[in-house]
Design a protein around this motif. Sequence first.
Motif, PDB file in Angstrom:
ATOM      1  N   ASP A   9     -25.015 -22.171  17.210  1.00  0.00           N
ATOM      2  CA  ASP A   9     -23.773 -22.054  17.982  1.00  0.00           C
ATOM      3  C   ASP A   9     -24.042 -21.434  19.361  1.00  0.00           C
ATOM      4  N   VAL A  10     -25.290 -21.503  19.798  1.00  0.00           N
ATOM      5  CA  VAL A  10     -25.658 -21.068  21.148  1.00  0.00           C
ATOM      6  C   VAL A  10     -25.217 -22.189  22.091  1.00  0.00           C
ATOM      7  N   ALA A  11     -24.195 -21.900  22.915  1.00  0.00           N
ATOM      8  CA  ALA A  11     -23.535 -22.984  23.631  1.00  0.00           C
ATOM      9  C   ALA A  11     -23.676 -22.951  25.146  1.00  0.00           C
ATOM     10  N   GLY A  12     -24.398 -21.988  25.686  1.00  0.00           N
ATOM     11  CA  GLY A  12     -24.510 -21.929  27.138  1.00  0.00           C
ATOM     12  C   GLY A  12     -25.756 -21.190  27.581  1.00  0.00           C
ATOM     13  N   HIS A  13     -26.029 -21.298  28.874  1.00  0.00           N
ATOM     14  CA  HIS A  13     -27.245 -20.678  29.412  1.00  0.00           C
ATOM     15  C   HIS A  13     -27.204 -19.156  29.324  1.00  0.00           C
ATOM     16  N   GLU A  14     -26.033 -18.572  29.447  1.00  0.00           N
ATOM     17  CA  GLU A  14     -25.915 -17.117  29.313  1.00  0.00           C
ATOM     18  C   GLU A  14     -26.289 -16.675  27.895  1.00  0.00           C
ATOM     19  N   GLN A  15     -25.865 -17.435  26.908  1.00  0.00           N
ATOM     20  CA  GLN A  15     -26.212 -17.131  25.515  1.00  0.00           C
ATOM     21  C   GLN A  15     -27.708 -17.324  25.277  1.00  0.00           C
ATOM     22  N   ILE A  16     -28.290 -18.333  25.889  1.00  0.00           N
ATOM     23  CA  ILE A  16     -29.736 -18.549  25.762  1.00  0.00           C
ATOM     24  C   ILE A  16     -30.482 -17.336  26.314  1.00  0.00           C
ATOM     25  N   GLN A  17     -30.020 -16.808  27.426  1.00  0.00           N
ATOM     26  CA  GLN A  17     -30.661 -15.628  28.003  1.00  0.00           C
ATOM     27  C   GLN A  17     -30.573 -14.432  27.055  1.00  0.00           C
ATOM     28  N   ARG A  18     -29.499 -14.357  26.266  1.00  0.00           N
ATOM     29  CA  ARG A  18     -29.360 -13.258  25.303  1.00  0.00           C
ATOM     30  C   ARG A  18     -30.321 -13.389  24.135  1.00  0.00           C
ATOM     31  N   VAL A  19     -30.572 -14.613  23.691  1.00  0.00           N
ATOM     32  CA  VAL A  19     -31.456 -14.794  22.533  1.00  0.00           C
ATOM     33  C   VAL A  19     -32.924 -14.946  22.923  1.00  0.00           C
ATOM     34  N   GLU A  40     -24.639 -30.274  18.355  1.00  0.00           N
ATOM     35  CA  GLU A  40     -25.053 -29.233  17.408  1.00  0.00           C
ATOM     36  C   GLU A  40     -25.888 -28.136  18.077  1.00  0.00           C
ATOM     37  N   ASN A  41     -25.977 -28.171  19.407  1.00  0.00           N
ATOM     38  CA  ASN A  41     -26.719 -27.150  20.167  1.00  0.00           C
ATOM     39  C   ASN A  41     -28.087 -26.886  19.529  1.00  0.00           C
ATOM     40  N   ILE A  42     -28.885 -27.929  19.501  1.00  0.00           N
ATOM     41  CA  ILE A  42     -30.158 -27.932  18.785  1.00  0.00           C
ATOM     42  C   ILE A  42     -31.167 -26.962  19.399  1.00  0.00           C
ATOM     43  N   LEU A  43     -31.825 -26.215  18.519  1.00  0.00           N
ATOM     44  CA  LEU A  43     -32.952 -25.365  18.889  1.00  0.00           C
ATOM     45  C   LEU A  43     -34.194 -25.972  18.252  1.00  0.00           C
ATOM     46  N   ARG A  44     -35.201 -26.275  19.084  1.00  0.00           N
ATOM     47  CA  ARG A  44     -36.485 -26.777  18.591  1.00  0.00           C
ATOM     48  C   ARG A  44     -37.539 -25.710  18.851  1.00  0.00           C
ATOM     49  N   SER A  60     -29.445 -14.513  13.648  1.00  0.00           N
ATOM     50  CA  SER A  60     -28.352 -13.848  12.942  1.00  0.00           C
ATOM     51  C   SER A  60     -28.226 -12.389  13.372  1.00  0.00           C
ATOM     52  N   MET A  61     -29.350 -11.735  13.637  1.00  0.00           N
ATOM     53  CA  MET A  61     -29.328 -10.324  14.050  1.00  0.00           C
ATOM     54  C   MET A  61     -28.607 -10.124  15.381  1.00  0.00           C
ATOM     55  N   VAL A  62     -28.550 -11.159  16.200  1.00  0.00           N
ATOM     56  CA  VAL A  62     -27.828 -11.071  17.466  1.00  0.00           C
ATOM     57  C   VAL A  62     -26.530 -11.892  17.421  1.00  0.00           C
ATOM     58  N   ASN A  63     -26.040 -12.102  16.192  1.00  0.00           N
ATOM     59  CA  ASN A  63     -24.723 -12.694  15.928  1.00  0.00           C
ATOM     60  C   ASN A  63     -24.575 -14.161  16.333  1.00  0.00           C
ATOM     61  N   TYR A  64     -25.641 -14.939  16.114  1.00  0.00           N
ATOM     62  CA  TYR A  64     -25.549 -16.380  16.337  1.00  0.00           C
ATOM     63  C   TYR A  64     -25.843 -17.118  15.040  1.00  0.00           C
ATOM     64  N   PHE A  65     -25.121 -18.217  14.850  1.00  0.00           N
ATOM     65  CA  PHE A  65     -25.325 -19.090  13.703  1.00  0.00           C
ATOM     66  C   PHE A  65     -26.573 -19.929  13.949  1.00  0.00           C
ATOM     67  N   CYS A  66     -27.366 -20.115  12.901  1.00  0.00           N
ATOM     68  CA  CYS A  66     -28.571 -20.927  12.990  1.00  0.00           C
ATOM     69  C   CYS A  66     -28.850 -21.493  11.611  1.00  0.00           C
ATOM     70  N   GLU A  67     -29.027 -22.824  11.534  1.00  0.00           N
ATOM     71  CA  GLU A  67     -29.283 -23.481  10.256  1.00  0.00           C
ATOM     72  C   GLU A  67     -30.355 -24.547  10.466  1.00  0.00           C
ATOM     73  N   GLU A  68     -31.371 -24.512   9.630  1.00  0.00           N
ATOM     74  CA  GLU A  68     -32.435 -25.505   9.743  1.00  0.00           C
ATOM     75  C   GLU A  68     -31.891 -26.879   9.365  1.00  0.00           C
ATOM     76  N   LEU A  69     -32.289 -27.886  10.140  1.00  0.00           N
ATOM     77  CA  LEU A  69     -31.932 -29.263   9.825  1.00  0.00           C
ATOM     78  C   LEU A  69     -33.052 -29.908   9.034  1.00  0.00           C
ATOM     79  N   PRO A  70     -32.709 -30.767   8.077  1.00  0.00           N
ATOM     80  CA  PRO A  70     -33.739 -31.446   7.290  1.00  0.00           C
ATOM     81  C   PRO A  70     -34.519 -32.418   8.163  1.00  0.00           C
ATOM     82  N   ASP A  71     -35.743 -32.728   7.727  1.00  0.00           N
ATOM     83  CA  ASP A  71     -36.595 -33.676   8.464  1.00  0.00           C
ATOM     84  C   ASP A  71     -35.930 -35.007   8.611  1.00  0.00           C
TER      85      ASP A  71
END
Length: 71
Positions: A9-19, A40-44, A60-71
């Motif tokens: 759920d990281v949706a913007g550049h400001e949030q990227i800078q936080r994580v 889905e705001n993909i993180l690779r 999760s420790m910095v309050n963002y949702f993250c879920e692994e996607l299947p292959d």
Amino acid sequence: MEVFVFRTDVAGHEQIQRVAPHLNSLRGVHKWNFDLEDHENILRIEAVGISPGRVIETLSMVNYFCEELPD
């Protein structure tokens, strides 16, 4: 080298800078990026010796949702 793909759920550049410091501190991570144009705001992540659970826990420790996607 493994490649992990996550939905977030990281949706913007400001949030990227936080994580960014948290992702950069993960031992074994060589490269990471977000695709904010994807609805889905993909993180690779390219890494060696790290589990997807560790990435999920880190965001999760910095309050963002993250879920692994299947292959």
